[in-house]
Design an enzyme around this catalytic site. Structure first.
Site, PDB file in Angstrom:
ATOM      1  N   GLU A 118       3.618  -4.970   6.972  1.00 42.03           N
ATOM      2  CA  GLU A 118       4.023  -3.865   7.834  1.00 42.03           C
ATOM      3  C   GLU A 118       2.744  -3.289   8.436  1.00 42.03           C
ATOM      4  OE1 GLU A 118       6.166  -0.719   5.857  1.00 42.03           O
ATOM      5  OE2 GLU A 118       6.335   0.434   7.718  1.00 42.03           O
ATOM      6  N   ARG A 178       2.946  -8.334  -8.546  1.00 37.84           N
ATOM      7  CA  ARG A 178       1.925  -7.713  -7.703  1.00 37.84           C
ATOM      8  C   ARG A 178       0.571  -7.865  -8.355  1.00 37.84           C
ATOM      9  NH1 ARG A 178       3.794  -3.894  -3.996  1.00 37.84           N
ATOM     10  NH2 ARG A 178       1.855  -2.828  -3.581  1.00 37.84           N
ATOM     11  N   LYS A 214      -1.057   1.325   0.387  1.00 38.04           N
ATOM     12  CA  LYS A 214      -1.477   1.766   1.725  1.00 38.04           C
ATOM     13  C   LYS A 214      -1.281   3.258   1.917  1.00 38.04           C
ATOM     14  CE  LYS A 214       0.723  -1.629   3.740  1.00 38.04           C
ATOM     15  NZ  LYS A 214       1.446  -2.376   4.781  1.00 38.04           N
TER      16      LYS A 214
HETATM   17  P1  ATP Z   1       1.606  -1.054  -0.032  1.00 35.02           P
HETATM   18  O1  ATP Z   1       2.312  -0.745  -1.306  1.00 35.02           O
HETATM   19  O2  ATP Z   1       0.116  -1.141  -0.179  1.00 35.02           O
HETATM   20  O3  ATP Z   1       2.008  -0.183   1.100  1.00 35.02           O
HETATM   21  P2  ATP Z   1       3.400  -2.972   0.941  1.00 35.02           P
HETATM   22  O4  ATP Z   1       4.079  -3.902   0.028  1.00 35.02           O
HETATM   23  O5  ATP Z   1       4.204  -1.842   1.445  1.00 35.02           O
HETATM   24  O6  ATP Z   1       2.041  -2.527   0.295  1.00 35.02           O
HETATM   25  P3  ATP Z   1       3.462  -4.746   3.136  1.00 35.02           P
HETATM   26  O7  ATP Z   1       2.722  -4.669   4.402  1.00 35.02           O
HETATM   27  O8  ATP Z   1       4.926  -4.568   3.174  1.00 35.02           O
HETATM   28  O9  ATP Z   1       2.787  -3.699   2.179  1.00 35.02           O
HETATM   29  O10 ATP Z   1       3.086  -6.064   2.351  1.00 35.02           O
HETATM   30  C1  ATP Z   1       3.127  -7.351   2.895  1.00 35.02           C
HETATM   31  C2  ATP Z   1       3.310  -8.335   1.777  1.00 35.02           C
HETATM   32  O11 ATP Z   1       2.235  -8.206   0.853  1.00 35.02           O
HETATM   33  C3  ATP Z   1       4.593  -8.076   1.029  1.00 35.02           C
HETATM   34  O12 ATP Z   1       5.264  -9.305   0.873  1.00 35.02           O
HETATM   35  C4  ATP Z   1       4.142  -7.525  -0.287  1.00 35.02           C
HETATM   36  O13 ATP Z   1       4.998  -7.926  -1.307  1.00 35.02           O
HETATM   37  C5  ATP Z   1       2.744  -8.126  -0.449  1.00 35.02           C
HETATM   38  N1  ATP Z   1       1.913  -7.259  -1.277  1.00 35.02           N
HETATM   39  C6  ATP Z   1       1.629  -5.956  -1.072  1.00 35.02           C
HETATM   40  N2  ATP Z   1       0.891  -5.463  -2.080  1.00 35.02           N
HETATM   41  C7  ATP Z   1       0.694  -6.486  -2.946  1.00 35.02           C
HETATM   42  C8  ATP Z   1      -0.003  -6.627  -4.199  1.00 35.02           C
HETATM   43  N3  ATP Z   1      -0.632  -5.597  -4.756  1.00 35.02           N
HETATM   44  N4  ATP Z   1       0.006  -7.830  -4.796  1.00 35.02           N
HETATM   45  C9  ATP Z   1       0.647  -8.874  -4.242  1.00 35.02           C
HETATM   46  N5  ATP Z   1       1.304  -8.815  -3.074  1.00 35.02           N
HETATM   47  C10 ATP Z   1       1.340  -7.640  -2.427  1.00 35.02           C
HETATM   48 MG    MG Z   2       6.229  -2.946   2.185  1.00 34.77          MG
END
Ligand code: ATP
Ligand code: MG
Length: 570
Positions: free
Chosen positions: A38, A264, A274
């Site tokens: 995102e 994760r 984020k």
């Molecule tokens: P955040 O919690 O930092 O906002 P998010 O999951 O909302 O992260 P996205 O942009 O939606 O951020 O993430 C893109 C991809 O990266 C998703 O498939 C998510 O599952 C993966 N991802 C995000 N954080 C992690 C992590 N700590 N370890 C592994 N994969 C991750």
């Molecule tokens: Mg997300």
């Protein structure tokens, strides 16, 4: 010889096993994965796990990995983030080729399918306020209550949905919900929202839309449109999988993706969210998304971390299905291990103390050969100047040394690397009693670092010649937070480390460092690995410490530490 398996990657982890099995059973031909960020912030090292997994399996199984921006929330998304994400994925070493997509590319199709859900009785328009909706949702132990609007006839829902799209209602007035089960044990299945009203300008679709699909609705359908075979996401989406399947089962989709969840990446002492990272930037707790203290890929790059070290770290962490917390020393170890192999050695005095060699002629200077890499003769040598006035490290001198201190002190002889043995003869102090210079003598017979009479010294110091050393600012980075679980007491900002950045204003570097290009990393002998910061300019050099030389993790975990080149006792 090892027997060939169906695919060389089978057995490496449970995801690769699933994929190898799907292929072996003929359930899929070409493997297609996606990385779906995102664009509401910069990528962090947690995302690197997802990137390495999705692009990695696609490459290993000769498939494709799409980069898809999950741009369904225009209130938080910006072009700057879209550009930064693409740059960081590329930096990490992955290439999506022509497969760059945006969920917003599918807004029209997603809308058409939403009308399909409405007309088939699987979705309805709810007029409840957000607060009333929340109140009716129930809890983990109590079922939710049906909305009074749940049984609207499809024709009325369709008219209202079209009016929503036409912009007839303000934000929050109505939503489109899936009609599933308000008593479902899985809260995600309690009539989840599929569309909400958001009068906002979207970075790509401008003002065409004032309703936007939720993640849950957009994601699976986008996967289906793109022909994704394996939709790999983190464990928190496990509860969403029934909804993912429920929607796919009710829509005339062109392909049938499957979702699989993995753990994760969590690293002790780092915040990989984020939301928090955004607040660190907005509140000026750091100098930006690419501040070297940030766990972002841009921050790691600016700190000098090679992308190959990030990939290797992710590989070592592995692809478990259960959540765990990784020791940050393992990341440092991996970075250090790679840089130890590749980084040229240089001499830099971080906290300089003047040394005057009394028996070295004032007008004289000589050029000595310094070895660029102890394990890689191909890196050759470079000339360094030796003269009467030099800089040494302030910490390498003690006027009144304890028993185990073997470096400079009054009367003590040490080796200057690539040069001579010197002996400290006199300590010069300012009126405040601080040591400001040392008078020493050198032994001309010890050129190159060995005494013909076989006498030994117990320390080898790095140094720089005062005449041609170049001054620089050095930025040393310490952990951004003071505890392994920042925010565990409620306020993550209360756990910020006030000493996360330490700036040394007057370091003295050997002249070769004045022209080191941005992106190159060198070892400052006995100090660690350093790289020029983008703030650096010809007259005003700035270096970042990528990582120090200490290998605590290696010792604790019993791994072989890389050779500690140039380290001394004391
Ligand atoms: P955040 O919690 O930092 O906002 P998010 O999951 O909302 O992260 P996205 O942009 O939606 O951020 O993430 C893109 C991809 O990266 C998703 O498939 C998510 O599952 C993966 N991802 C995000 N954080 C992690 C992590 N700590 N370890 C592994 N994969 C991750
Ligand atoms: Mg997300």
């Amino acid at each position: 010889m090892v027997a060939e398996t169906d695919t060389p990657e089978a057995g490496r982890d449970f995801i690769r096993d699933i994929i190898a099995n799907d292929r072996a059973q003929g359930r899929v031909q070409t493997i297609v994965t996606r990385f779906p960020p995102e664009p509401n912030g910069y990528l962090h090292i947690g995302h690197a796990k997802s990137i390495c997994l999705n692009f990695g399996v696609a490459a290993e199984f000769s498939g494709h990995c799409h980069l898809r921006f999950d741009d369904t929330n225009p209130t938080r998304e910006e072009q700057e983030f879209i550009d930064a994400i693409a740059r960081d994925v590329r930096w990490l070493g992955f290439d999506w080729g022509d497969n760059l997509f945006h969920a917003s590319d599918y807004f029209e199709q997603l809308y058409t399918w939403a009308e399909h859900l409405v007309t088939t009785g699987h979705a309805y328009i709810d007029d409840l306020s957000p607060e009333d909706m929340r109140a009716a949702r129930g809890t983990l132990t109590e079922p939710g209550r049906n909305s009074p609007f749940r049984d609207r006839p499809p024709a009325e829902n369709l008219a209202l949905f079209r009016a929503m799209r036409a912009g007839e209602f303000p934000n929050g007035a109505r939503v489109l919900r899936a009609k599933i089960d308000m008593a479902a044990g899985n809260m995600t299945m309690r009539d989840p929202v599929l569309y909400r009203i958001l009068h906002a300008t979207h970075p790509r679709t401008g003002n065409i839309w004032c309703i936007y699909p939720t993640y849950d609705y957009a994601h699976g359908q986008s996967d289906a449109i793109e022909g994704i075979t394996h939709s790999l996401c983190t464990l928190e989406f496990e509860d969403h999988r029934p909804l993912y399947d429920w929607l796919l089962d009710r829509l005339p989709i062109p392909s049938r993706p499957r979702q699989y969840e993995f753990a994760r990446l969590n690293i002790a002492g780092l915040v990989l969210s984020k939301r928090v990272l955004t607040r660190l930037v907005a509140g000026s707790h750091v100098r930006g998304w690419d501040d070297p203290r940030m766990p972002t890929l841009a921050g790691l790059r600016r700190r000098g971390v090679p992308p190959s070290a990030v990939r290797e770290f992710i590989k070592r962490v592995g692809m478990a299905r259960a959540n765990s917390v990784v020791d940050p020393a393992m990341l440092d170890f991996t970075i250090r291990e790679e840089l130890n192999r590749t980084a040229p050695r240089r001499m830099a005095v971080l906290r300089p103390l003047k040394v005057i060699i009394d028996n070295y002629p004032e007008a004289q200077a000589e050029t000595l050969d310094a070895i660029n890499h102890p394990d890689d003769p191909a890196q050759g040598t470079r000339p360094v100047t030796f003269a009467r006035e030099l800089w040494v490290e302030r910490d390498d001198f003690m006027e009144d040394p304890p028993k185990k201190f073997f470096r400079l002190s009054p009367g003590r002889e040490v080796r200057l690397r690539y040069a001579y043995f010197i002996t400290c003869r006199e300590v010069i102090k300012n009126p405040a009693g601080e040591v400001i210079a040392l008078h020493c003598t050198y032994d001309p017979e010890t050129k190159g670092g060995n005494a013909p009479d076989g006498r030994r010294v117990q320390a080898t110091l790095h140094w720089a010649a005062a005449a041609d050393a170049v001054p620089a600012e050095i930025r040393l980075y310490n952990p951004l937070f003071t505890r392994p679980d920042p925010g565990a007491d409620g306020d993550v900002f209360a756990d910020l480390n006030p000493d996360s950045l330490e700036t040394l204003q007057a370091a003295m570097l050997e002249p070769a460092l004045a022209t080191l290009p941005e992106g190159d990393v060198v070892q400052f002998e006995r100090q660690g690995y350093f790289t020029p910061d983008p703030d650096s300019s010809p007259g005003a050099l700035v270096f970042n410490r990528t990582v120090g030389l200490r290998d605590t993790w290696a010792k604790e975990s019993g791994r072989n530490a890389p050779p500690a080149v140039g380290r001394v006792r004391g």
